[in-house]
Structures are given as structure tokens and as C-alpha cells.
Design a protein around this motif. Structure first.
Motif, PDB file in Angstrom:
ATOM      1  N   ASP A   1       0.831  -1.207   0.000  1.00 13.45           N
ATOM      2  CA  ASP A   1       0.000   0.000   0.000  1.00 13.45           C
ATOM      3  C   ASP A   1       0.874   1.270   0.000  1.00 13.45           C
ATOM      4  O   ASP A   1       0.725   2.147   0.848  1.00 13.45           O
ATOM      5  N   LEU A   2       1.751   1.328  -1.000  1.00 14.40           N
ATOM      6  CA  LEU A   2       2.704   2.447  -1.085  1.00 14.40           C
ATOM      7  C   LEU A   2       2.056   3.598  -1.859  1.00 14.40           C
ATOM      8  O   LEU A   2       2.155   3.677  -3.073  1.00 14.40           O
ATOM      9  N   PHE A   3       1.379   4.455  -1.148  1.00 13.60           N
ATOM     10  CA  PHE A   3       0.547   5.461  -1.813  1.00 13.60           C
ATOM     11  C   PHE A   3       1.294   6.760  -2.120  1.00 13.60           C
ATOM     12  O   PHE A   3       0.797   7.591  -2.864  1.00 13.60           O
ATOM     13  N   SER A   4       2.480   6.920  -1.541  1.00 11.46           N
ATOM     14  CA  SER A   4       3.173   8.196  -1.718  1.00 11.46           C
ATOM     15  C   SER A   4       4.505   7.971  -2.432  1.00 11.46           C
ATOM     16  O   SER A   4       5.430   7.406  -1.879  1.00 11.46           O
ATOM     17  N   ASN A   5       4.548   8.409  -3.685  1.00  6.73           N
ATOM     18  CA  ASN A   5       5.725   8.177  -4.520  1.00  6.73           C
ATOM     19  C   ASN A   5       6.566   9.457  -4.571  1.00  6.73           C
ATOM     20  O   ASN A   5       6.083  10.501  -4.984  1.00  6.73           O
ATOM     21  N   LEU A   6       7.809   9.357  -4.132  1.00  8.64           N
ATOM     22  CA  LEU A   6       8.686  10.524  -4.053  1.00  8.64           C
ATOM     23  C   LEU A   6       9.682  10.474  -5.200  1.00  8.64           C
ATOM     24  O   LEU A   6      10.465   9.535  -5.304  1.00  8.64           O
ATOM     25  N   ARG A   7       9.635  11.497  -6.027  1.00  7.53           N
ATOM     26  CA  ARG A   7      10.586  11.574  -7.141  1.00  7.53           C
ATOM     27  C   ARG A   7      11.344  12.894  -7.047  1.00  7.53           C
ATOM     28  O   ARG A   7      10.848  13.932  -7.452  1.00  7.53           O
ATOM     29  N   PRO A   8      12.550  12.873  -6.494  1.00 10.51           N
ATOM     30  CA  PRO A   8      13.325  14.109  -6.450  1.00 10.51           C
ATOM     31  C   PRO A   8      13.821  14.478  -7.846  1.00 10.51           C
ATOM     32  O   PRO A   8      14.149  13.586  -8.628  1.00 10.51           O
ATOM     33  N   ALA A   9      13.862  15.730  -8.143  1.00  3.54           N
ATOM     34  CA  ALA A   9      14.525  16.199  -9.364  1.00  3.54           C
ATOM     35  C   ALA A   9      15.577  17.190  -8.908  1.00  3.54           C
ATOM     36  O   ALA A   9      15.277  18.324  -8.530  1.00  3.54           O
ATOM     37  N   GLN A  10      16.790  16.686  -8.875  1.00  4.66           N
ATOM     38  CA  GLN A  10      17.894  17.464  -8.337  1.00  4.66           C
ATOM     39  C   GLN A  10      18.911  17.608  -9.450  1.00  4.66           C
ATOM     40  O   GLN A  10      19.260  16.608 -10.089  1.00  4.66           O
ATOM     41  N   CYS A  11      19.362  18.806  -9.700  1.00  6.04           N
ATOM     42  CA  CYS A  11      20.333  18.982 -10.768  1.00  6.04           C
ATOM     43  C   CYS A  11      21.708  19.270 -10.174  1.00  6.04           C
ATOM     44  O   CYS A  11      21.953  20.344  -9.648  1.00  6.04           O
ATOM     45  N   PHE A  12      22.563  18.259 -10.229  1.00  6.09           N
ATOM     46  CA  PHE A  12      23.933  18.475  -9.758  1.00  6.09           C
ATOM     47  C   PHE A  12      24.596  19.475 -10.695  1.00  6.09           C
ATOM     48  O   PHE A  12      24.482  19.365 -11.925  1.00  6.09           O
ATOM     49  N   ASP A  13      25.287  20.426 -10.102  1.00  3.81           N
ATOM     50  CA  ASP A  13      25.893  21.496 -10.880  1.00  3.81           C
ATOM     51  C   ASP A  13      26.732  20.965 -12.054  1.00  3.81           C
ATOM     52  O   ASP A  13      26.658  21.474 -13.171  1.00  3.81           O
ATOM     53  N   ALA A  14      27.495  19.906 -11.768  1.00  5.05           N
ATOM     54  CA  ALA A  14      28.406  19.380 -12.793  1.00  5.05           C
ATOM     55  C   ALA A  14      27.659  18.804 -13.993  1.00  5.05           C
ATOM     56  O   ALA A  14      28.243  18.578 -15.046  1.00  5.05           O
ATOM     57  N   LEU A  15      26.361  18.542 -13.814  1.00  3.18           N
ATOM     58  CA  LEU A  15      25.590  17.942 -14.913  1.00  3.18           C
ATOM     59  C   LEU A  15      24.589  18.920 -15.526  1.00  3.18           C
ATOM     60  O   LEU A  15      23.750  18.530 -16.333  1.00  3.18           O
ATOM     61  N   ALA A  16      24.677  20.184 -15.134  1.00  4.81           N
ATOM     62  CA  ALA A  16      23.666  21.151 -15.583  1.00  4.81           C
ATOM     63  C   ALA A  16      23.611  21.252 -17.106  1.00  4.81           C
ATOM     64  O   ALA A  16      22.549  21.513 -17.681  1.00  4.81           O
ATOM     65  N   ASP A  17      24.734  20.990 -17.781  1.00  3.24           N
ATOM     66  CA  ASP A  17      24.723  21.113 -19.240  1.00  3.24           C
ATOM     67  C   ASP A  17      24.028  19.929 -19.920  1.00  3.24           C
ATOM     68  O   ASP A  17      23.810  19.946 -21.129  1.00  3.24           O
ATOM     69  N   PHE A  18      23.693  18.905 -19.142  1.00  2.00           N
ATOM     70  CA  PHE A  18      22.967  17.765 -19.699  1.00  2.00           C
ATOM     71  C   PHE A  18      21.498  18.052 -19.903  1.00  2.00           C
ATOM     72  O   PHE A  18      20.800  17.379 -20.646  1.00  2.00           O
ATOM     73  N   SER A  19      20.999  19.040 -19.194  1.00  2.00           N
ATOM     74  CA  SER A  19      19.582  19.355 -19.289  1.00  2.00           C
ATOM     75  C   SER A  19      19.276  19.967 -20.651  1.00  2.00           C
ATOM     76  O   SER A  19      20.124  20.614 -21.264  1.00  2.00           O
ATOM     77  N   SER A  20      18.041  19.758 -21.111  1.00  2.00           N
ATOM     78  CA  SER A  20      17.627  20.402 -22.355  1.00  2.00           C
ATOM     79  C   SER A  20      17.325  21.882 -22.114  1.00  2.00           C
ATOM     80  O   SER A  20      17.122  22.641 -23.052  1.00  2.00           O
ATOM     81  N   LEU A  21      17.293  22.281 -20.854  1.00  2.00           N
ATOM     82  CA  LEU A  21      17.074  23.692 -20.541  1.00  2.00           C
ATOM     83  C   LEU A  21      18.411  24.404 -20.297  1.00  2.00           C
ATOM     84  O   LEU A  21      19.427  23.767 -20.074  1.00  2.00           O
ATOM     85  N   LYS A  22      18.336  25.728 -20.296  1.00  2.00           N
ATOM     86  CA  LYS A  22      19.575  26.516 -20.092  1.00  2.00           C
ATOM     87  C   LYS A  22      20.107  26.289 -18.683  1.00  2.00           C
ATOM     88  O   LYS A  22      19.338  26.127 -17.735  1.00  2.00           O
ATOM     89  N   ARG A  23      21.435  26.309 -18.582  1.00  2.00           N
ATOM     90  CA  ARG A  23      22.110  26.035 -17.302  1.00  2.00           C
ATOM     91  C   ARG A  23      21.521  26.857 -16.154  1.00  2.00           C
ATOM     92  O   ARG A  23      21.243  26.324 -15.089  1.00  2.00           O
ATOM     93  N   ASP A  24      21.317  28.174 -16.350  1.00  2.00           N
ATOM     94  CA  ASP A  24      20.893  28.994 -15.212  1.00  2.00           C
ATOM     95  C   ASP A  24      19.474  28.653 -14.751  1.00  2.00           C
ATOM     96  O   ASP A  24      19.096  28.926 -13.621  1.00  2.00           O
TER      97      ASP A  24
END
Ligand code: NAD
Length: 368
Positions: free
Chosen positions: A101-124
């Protein structure tokens, strides 16, 4: 409290490879931080099917109900694609979620600074991002009745039902408010109260729970479609996002991609507190069994290692040690250590799964 107990279910494909690395991390905490865990291991998914003819044996299910936390690798693979739906590897995972009965699903979205350029969005827009999506996992459109496909006047009709009771909304709302108290104290609840009655009830119940017990937490509401836009426009405005099963499925995948690679994403699914006060809990990386890289020492172990960090924080109240582990991962990335999935033009040769863990353990040593 007794020694915390952990059931490890490596599963299939790279699940087993990344879980072996988590075993080394658990060993480090035992040796160097005197944190002992009562660890047992069992089968899930295709591995369980091969041995028992089912993707989760009853004895494994019973063990999962008894331990303080379950840590799962990944399930599935081409070998099992043609199995009957009822014994597919994924059914093992669904059974765990349902019966615990796991009703609460936690999905963190954390952007490690060193990987910021991997995002499809701009670093800042993404650098330093640290948000947590809390998705209701056991009700809503994926479970509501009536459902199915039938024929009306010679035409096929497909039906699913978005159904929520106030108790279901209240318990996941409490979970989000409690989590916000351990973070920066802000919850944004997302639904479609403008067009859906279930959304009106969602908004009412979340507001009632907030007024009754969580006045210290800042609550805001947003329509889920606007939420999707805001996530890619200015994601750092959020701390905890609370939402239902269907919208949560979409919003959490969207938020995950803000951060780059699938190999970096942990998750937790929590249920009600057990007798010892710890919640029922399952921790797992977001990625699957990655058959395309299985057996090649290419898997990034970070998502699974960070899932263990979540277990330290949410099951065992060892937030400081969770932070120690997360910082070690961050420091390794800052040094430019990369598994193949994190390579970019100009990077030197990737490290293997085991070498990535070696580097993380070296940083843990350095943290003492
Ligand atoms: P996947 O997550 O296994 O892989 C998608 C892509 O990401 C692949 O190219 C893979 O190599 C890469 N990748 C994933 N994890 C990685 C890691 N840790 N390090 C480096 N690269 C990584 O998704 P898929 O290919 O769609 O599915 C493969 C199998 O996994 C299917 O049988 C699917 O049903 C199953 N699956 C299981 C889960 C789960 O156990 N929770 C989740 C998703 C998919």
C-alpha cells in the motif's frame, strides 16, 4: 530501535549490477560509520520467474512486509517480453507496491551542478535545482472503476475513471506536508479543479488538511497544465509538488528530464507507518533493466546509490549520512568522473560501474 532491516531485490539486467555497488556502499557505512543493517536478498521480476514461475514469490512478498525497507534494482528484459501479462516481470513490482500500500511516490529532481549542461534547458534555469514531486500512487485513473473497452451502437468505447476518496487525498497530502517540513516548507498542489470534480475535491481536502495541521507550511495550488509549463519555464520556484497518480506520472517524468540522465534518478514509495514508526518503504532507481548495456560494466550506479541515500533519510532517520552520500556523488561528478551515459564532447574515457563506486567511496573516506 533494533538493527534496521533491508530487503535487497536486485532484479534483472543492470538491476543486479548496480545493486552490487550499493552493497559496497552499505558495507562502507557498516565499517566506517558503524551503521549496521540486517540485510537479506531475494529475487524479483524475471529472475524470480526463472526460479519460481512467478515474478514475486509469496515468501518474498511476506519478507517485504516485515522489513524496514525494500531496495529494488530493476525488472524486465527481452527474454520475458512474450510471457503472459499475469507473470510479466513488472507484475512483481506492481504487487509489491499494491500489497505494501505504497501510496506516496517521491521523485526528487535534483540537478547536480556538474551535470547542468545535460539538461535540455539553459544552465541557469536548472543549476542547483532541488525539487521533490510527491505523486499519489495507488488510486486515481489507473485504478478507478468502471474501466475497459466495450462496444456501444457498433462503436468501441474506452473508459477509465478518475476516482479519489477524501481519505486517499488526505493521506498523500499529509505525506507531502511532512516532507516539506523537512525541506524548505513549501507545497504546491496540482490538479485540474477547473474542469474535473475530482480536482475540486482534491483542492478542498488538501486545503482542509493544511488548515487543520500544517499552518507552518506554505501551500499554493496550480492547475496541472500550468504546472507542466512552469516546470520547464522556472522550475526553481517549486519545493514539494503534490499531485495525483495520472498527473504525477507525467509531471515527474518531465521534471526528471530537467536533470539530465536516467542513470542519476532515485525514487521512494512510502506507505503508512509500521508499528516501529517507520513507513512501509520501497526504494528504487527510476531506470529499467537496460538490456542494451547489461553485462558491459557501463551501468551508472548513481541512481541506485542515491535511492539508498533516500532510504537513509526517509526510513532510518539518518539524514546527515544521506547528505554525506549525496555530497560524495556530487563531488565525484564535479571531478569529471563519468560513466558512459554522462559523457559529453571533450570528456575523457568513461569509467566502469565499479570504478564510479570506487570514486564515490574515496569521497566518502575523504568526508571523515
Ligand atoms: P531503461 O530505463 O532500461 O533504459 C533506457 C535507456 O537508458 C537505455 O538506453 C539504457 O541503456 C539507459 N540507461 C538506463 N539506466 C541506465 C543506467 N543506470 N546507466 C546507464 N544507462 C542507463 O528503459 P527501457 O529500455 O525502456 O526498458 C528496458 C526494460 O526495463 C524493459 O523490460 C522495461 O519493461 C523495464 N523497465 C523496468 C523498470 C523498473 O524496473 N522500474 C522501469 C522502466 C523499464
Amino acid at each position: 530501535m533494533n538493527t534496521p532491516s533491508l530487503l535487497i531485490l536486485p532484479g534483472d539486467g543492470i538491476g543486479a549490477e548496480v545493486m552490487a555497488e550499493v552493497g559496497r556502499i552499505i558495507g562502507w557505512f557498516g565499517d566506517r560509520r558503524d551503521m549496521q543493517f540486517d540485510v537479506s536478498e531475494d529475487l524479483v521480476g524475471g529472475a524470480a520467474y526463472d526460479k519460481h514461475g512467478v515474478p514475486l514469490a509469496d515468501s518474498t512478498m511476506a519478507k517485504a512486509q516485515e522489513v524496514d525497507a525494500v531496495l529494488l534494482g530493476a525488472v524486465g528484459g527481452p527474454k520475458y517480453d512474450d510471457l503472459d501479462f499475469s507473470v510479466k516481470p513488472e507484475r512483481g513490482l506492481l504487487r509489491l507496491r499494491k500489497e505494501m500500500d505504497l501510496f506516496s511516490n517521491l521523485r526528487p529532481a535534483q540537478c547536480f551542478d556538474a551535470l547542468a549542461d545535460f539538461s535540455s534547458l539553459k544552465r541557469d534555469i536548472v543549476a542547483g535545482l532541488d525539487i521533490l514531486i510527491v505523486r499519489e500512487l495507488t488510486s486515481g485513473s489507473y485504478f478507478g472503476e468502471p474501466r475497459g473497452i466495450h462496444t456501444e451502437n457498433g462503436m468501441r468505447v474506452g473508459i477509465n475513471t478518475q476516482r479519489y476518496t477524501e481519505a486517499e487525498i488526505a493521506r498523500v497530502a499529509r505525506s507531502a506536508f511532512e516532507l516539506a517540513r523537512r525541506r524548505s516548507g513549501k507545497v504546491c498542489s496540482m490538479e485540474k479543479a477547473n474542469v474535473m470534480e475530482s480536482g475540486i475535491l482534491w483542492r478542498d481536502v488538501v486545503t482542509e488538511i493544511h488548515q487543520a495541521d500544517y499552518g507552518d507550511v506554505e501551500l499554493s495550488h496550480m492547475y496541472a497544465d500550468n504546472g507542466a509549463m512552469q516546470l520547464v519555464r522556472a522550475p526553481k520556484q517549486f519545493d514539494v509538488i503534490l499531485t495525483d497518480n495520472l498527473f504525477g506520472d507525467i509531471l515527474s517524468d518531465c521534471a526528471a528530464m530537467l536533470t539530465g540522465s536516467l542513470g542519476m534518478l532515485p525514487s521512494a514509495s512510502l506507505g503508512l507507518p509500521m508499528e516501529n514508526g517507520r513507513p512501509k518503504a520501497l526504494y528504487e532507481p527510476v531506470h529499467g533493466s537496460a538490456p542494451d548495456i547489461t553485462g558491459q560494466a557501463k551501468a551508472n550506479p548513481c541512481a541506485c546509490i542515491l535511492s539508498f541515500a533516500m532510504a537513509l533519510r526517509y526510513s532510518f532517520d539518518m539524514g546527515d549520512e544521506a547528505t554525506r552520500l549525496e555530497r560524495a556523488v556530487e563531488a565525484v561528478l564535479a571531478d569529471g568522473v563519468r560513466t558512459a551515459d554522462l559523457m559529453q564532447a571533450g570528456d575523457t574515457a568513461p569509467v566502469s560501474t565499479t570504478q564510479m563506486t570506487d570514486a564515490i567511496i574515496a569521497k566518502l573516506e575523504g568526508s571523515l
